[in-house]
Design a protein around this motif. Structure first.
Motif, PDB file in Angstrom:
ATOM      1  N   CYS A   5       0.832  -1.203   0.000  1.00  0.00           N
ATOM      2  CA  CYS A   5       0.000   0.000   0.000  1.00  0.00           C
ATOM      3  C   CYS A   5       0.872   1.260   0.000  1.00  0.00           C
ATOM      4  O   CYS A   5       0.571   2.242  -0.691  1.00  0.00           O
ATOM      5  N   ILE A   6       1.939   1.224   0.767  1.00  0.00           N
ATOM      6  CA  ILE A   6       2.851   2.373   0.833  1.00  0.00           C
ATOM      7  C   ILE A   6       3.529   2.591  -0.524  1.00  0.00           C
ATOM      8  O   ILE A   6       3.591   3.717  -1.034  1.00  0.00           O
ATOM      9  N   GLN A   7       4.020   1.517  -1.127  1.00  0.00           N
ATOM     10  CA  GLN A   7       4.661   1.648  -2.429  1.00  0.00           C
ATOM     11  C   GLN A   7       3.703   2.247  -3.452  1.00  0.00           C
ATOM     12  O   GLN A   7       4.078   3.146  -4.220  1.00  0.00           O
ATOM     13  N   PHE A   8       2.470   1.744  -3.457  1.00  0.00           N
ATOM     14  CA  PHE A   8       1.513   2.222  -4.448  1.00  0.00           C
ATOM     15  C   PHE A   8       1.109   3.670  -4.165  1.00  0.00           C
ATOM     16  O   PHE A   8       0.993   4.481  -5.095  1.00  0.00           O
ATOM     17  N   ALA A   9       0.879   3.995  -2.908  1.00  0.00           N
ATOM     18  CA  ALA A   9       0.482   5.358  -2.562  1.00  0.00           C
ATOM     19  C   ALA A   9       1.546   6.366  -2.989  1.00  0.00           C
ATOM     20  O   ALA A   9       1.228   7.479  -3.422  1.00  0.00           O
ATOM     21  N   LYS A  10       2.822   5.986  -2.876  1.00  0.00           N
ATOM     22  CA  LYS A  10       3.889   6.877  -3.334  1.00  0.00           C
ATOM     23  C   LYS A  10       3.775   7.143  -4.833  1.00  0.00           C
ATOM     24  O   LYS A  10       4.036   8.249  -5.308  1.00  0.00           O
ATOM     25  N   ARG A  11       3.382   6.123  -5.561  1.00  0.00           N
ATOM     26  CA  ARG A  11       3.202   6.303  -7.003  1.00  0.00           C
ATOM     27  C   ARG A  11       2.030   7.244  -7.320  1.00  0.00           C
ATOM     28  O   ARG A  11       2.002   7.875  -8.374  1.00  0.00           O
ATOM     29  N   MET A  12       1.087   7.316  -6.427  1.00  0.00           N
ATOM     30  CA  MET A  12      -0.102   8.140  -6.663  1.00  0.00           C
ATOM     31  C   MET A  12       0.134   9.624  -6.391  1.00  0.00           C
ATOM     32  O   MET A  12      -0.720  10.455  -6.716  1.00  0.00           O
ATOM     33  N   GLU A  13       1.235   9.968  -5.776  1.00  0.00           N
ATOM     34  CA  GLU A  13       1.462  11.357  -5.367  1.00  0.00           C
ATOM     35  C   GLU A  13       1.394  12.330  -6.539  1.00  0.00           C
ATOM     36  O   GLU A  13       0.929  13.458  -6.398  1.00  0.00           O
ATOM     37  N   LYS A  14       1.817  11.902  -7.719  1.00  0.00           N
ATOM     38  CA  LYS A  14       1.837  12.801  -8.875  1.00  0.00           C
ATOM     39  C   LYS A  14       0.469  12.993  -9.519  1.00  0.00           C
ATOM     40  O   LYS A  14       0.308  13.809 -10.426  1.00  0.00           O
ATOM     41  N   TYR A  15      -0.552  12.246  -9.042  1.00  0.00           N
ATOM     42  CA  TYR A  15      -1.864  12.293  -9.689  1.00  0.00           C
ATOM     43  C   TYR A  15      -2.910  13.066  -8.879  1.00  0.00           C
ATOM     44  O   TYR A  15      -4.104  12.994  -9.160  1.00  0.00           O
ATOM     45  N   ASN A  16      -2.466  13.816  -7.883  1.00  0.00           N
ATOM     46  CA  ASN A  16      -3.361  14.701  -7.122  1.00  0.00           C
ATOM     47  C   ASN A  16      -4.583  13.957  -6.581  1.00  0.00           C
ATOM     48  O   ASN A  16      -5.732  14.318  -6.849  1.00  0.00           O
ATOM     49  N   ILE A  17      -4.326  12.907  -5.815  1.00  0.00           N
ATOM     50  CA  ILE A  17      -5.409  12.095  -5.257  1.00  0.00           C
ATOM     51  C   ILE A  17      -5.950  12.772  -3.995  1.00  0.00           C
ATOM     52  O   ILE A  17      -5.197  13.160  -3.100  1.00  0.00           O
ATOM     53  N   ALA A  18      -7.272  12.923  -3.931  1.00  0.00           N
ATOM     54  CA  ALA A  18      -7.909  13.589  -2.790  1.00  0.00           C
ATOM     55  C   ALA A  18      -7.729  12.775  -1.514  1.00  0.00           C
ATOM     56  O   ALA A  18      -7.504  13.343  -0.435  1.00  0.00           O
ATOM     57  N   TRP A  19      -7.869  11.465  -1.625  1.00  0.00           N
ATOM     58  CA  TRP A  19      -7.571  10.553  -0.523  1.00  0.00           C
ATOM     59  C   TRP A  19      -7.576   9.115  -1.012  1.00  0.00           C
ATOM     60  O   TRP A  19      -8.192   8.805  -2.036  1.00  0.00           O
ATOM     61  N   ILE A  20      -6.875   8.244  -0.300  1.00  0.00           N
ATOM     62  CA  ILE A  20      -6.968   6.800  -0.494  1.00  0.00           C
ATOM     63  C   ILE A  20      -7.702   6.243   0.724  1.00  0.00           C
ATOM     64  O   ILE A  20      -7.309   6.474   1.861  1.00  0.00           O
ATOM     65  N   GLU A  21      -8.760   5.492   0.463  1.00  0.00           N
ATOM     66  CA  GLU A  21      -9.728   5.139   1.517  1.00  0.00           C
ATOM     67  C   GLU A  21      -9.618   3.679   1.951  1.00  0.00           C
ATOM     68  O   GLU A  21      -9.453   2.786   1.115  1.00  0.00           O
TER      69      GLU A  21
END
Length: 456
Positions: free
Chosen positions: A266-282
């Motif tokens: 989850c941590i690895q994937f969330a780091k990848r999401m940082e560039k996509y302006n995600i409001a939150w991961i739930e």
């Protein structure tokens, strides 16, 4: 002049109600389906003809409310806090909070009708005249991020200013090399997923619930043994990129249902999401594991969110205090009702945590959420999960129709929840196939009794 003033005052007084003498006389339930899920609706009757509307949490059981009938019959529903303190011991997390929460909301509805004031006024007044709604969006079957983006784009064209989508391991069950798991385990998940999708209206029957495939989803994330490979990470990241290529980067986009995988992935994937302006991961981990949330939140720069399964405001505090979440996401029909939501809003201010409100139920729960959101100082948005259900708005009479206007719901000034009555003919058309009957007698619960005291 004096006569006109008297007439104006009388128009705003319910002359059929004497609030101090109001008493609860009965509770009835009706189970509907497809709104968007199985929704048990509640009516609380009184000795003065007033009827209060409530609802048990989506995909739950009306029994959670009916078991409380003997504890509240004869009580004055205007004494909401007193009754809540009596019955809150029978609530629990997730769907188990639905009975207590639904009854609490129905009592506020009755109190508002008796006194002639809206729910938000009884919670201390309102901070806003309209509430932003965020749109949760599903796409059935195998699809691409571009397909999801096109559906989300249509939501924006409908006026929604805040979006959410599902994104998780189920997208990759047919993609070789994307997931790592004990051999045969993913095949079982796939069988379950197909059966759930194909089942009428998405309901899960008892055979499915008792079968081995259902048990997969009772294993907490850290214990499934499921991992994402780097190919899987690439697949999901590309999916999100495709979505953003369609909808742009200006509109908030939240992510839900990532899957039961270990927190390191989850941590690895969330780091990848940082560039996509995600409001939150739930709900990226079970909400009870505060240390897991703390670890994830400290490792990434994407807001982490949870809370729809937490009962009572006090149980959110460990997550906030330890910095495990940036956004909390309570449901009116799990948290304990309107007053608990108000308390939770104040707690969010204390810890500097944002609030969004989960809502995947009928217009009854929706209106309760609107009143609560109006009364809480800092609320991002309330979820809306029924855009594609044409009859949803018509289930109740007296609210705006259409309820949503350019992505917002206007806060009503009418007493209680602002609902005049239910559309009984329409409800009859959508009775859940496993629960025949509409507002049938519940006398079998009249004499339910136990020594409920929690201390000696």
């Amino acid at each position: 002049m004096e006569k006109r003033m008297k007439e104006a005052i009388e128009q705003n007084i319910n002359t059929y109600s004497s609030p101090s003498k109001l008493r609860i006389t009965d509770i009835r339930v009706t189970n509907i389906d497809g709104a968007p899920k199985h929704c048990p609706l509640i009516k609380i009757y009184t000795n003065q003809g007033l009827v209060g509307y409530g609802e048990v949490r989506d995909a739950s059981s009306a029994t959670y409310a009916l078991m409380l009938k003997s504890r509240i019959i004869g009580e004055n529903p205007c004494n909401v806090d007193k009754i809540f303190r009596r019955i809150k011991q029978f609530g629990g997390h997730s769907r188990q909070g639905g009975g207590v929460s639904g009854i609490e909301i129905a009592m506020w509805d009755l109190a508002g009708k008796a006194w002639g004031v809206p729910l938000w006024q009884m919670l201390g007044g309102k901070f806003r005249d309209k509430v932003r709604m965020y749109c949760d969006t599903d796409v059935d079957g195998k699809h691409t991020g571009t397909d999801m983006g096109k559906v989300l784009k249509k939501r924006m064209e409908q006026g929604f200013t805040f979006l959410k989508m599902d994104l998780g391991i189920e997208l990759m069950l047919d993609e070789p090399g994307c997931l790592n798991a004990p051999l045969g385990f993913l095949e079982d998940i796939k069988k379950y997923s197909i059966k759930a999708i194909n089942h009428q209206k998405g309901s899960i029957d008892r055979d499915m619930m008792m079968g081995k495939n259902y048990k997969i989803f009772t294993i907490p994330h850290y214990a499934t043994g499921i991992h994402l490979t780097q190919k899987g990470m690439d697949f999901l990241e590309d999916y999100v990129k495709q979505v953003r290529d369609v909808i742009g980067y200006e509109v908030p986009l939240a992510i839900d249902h990532f899957g039961h995988v270990c927190i390191e992935d989850c941590i690895q994937f969330a780091k990848r999401m940082e560039k996509y302006n995600i409001a939150w991961i739930e709900d990226i981990a079970p909400w009870q594991y505060t240390k897991h949330y703390e670890k994830i939140s400290n490792a990434v720069n994407v807001p982490i969110c949870t809370g729809e399964d937490i009962y009572l405001a006090e149980n959110f505090e460990p997550l906030m205090k330890n910095g495990g979440v940036s956004v909390i996401h309570p449901d009116m029909l799990t948290v304990g009702g309107a007053l608990e939501m108000k308390k939770l809003g104040n707690m969010c201010d204390k810890y500097g945590v944002a609030m969004a409100i989960h809502m995947a139920e009928s217009p009854i729960a929706c209106m309760a959420a609107i009143h609560a959101a109006a009364s809480v100082q800092n609320v991002m948005a309330v979820e809306f999960h029924s855009v594609d259900i044409p009859w949803w708005n018509n289930l109740v009479v007296g609210i705006d129709n259409p309820l949503l206007k350019e992505g917002f719901v206007f806060v009503p000034d009418k007493p209680g929840l602002g609902i005049d009555c239910l559309n009984e003919e329409l409800i009859a058309e959508h009775i859940h196939e496993k629960y025949k009957g509409q507002w049938e007698s519940t006398t079998q619960w009249d004499d339910e009794w136990a020594n409920d005291r929690e201390w000696s």
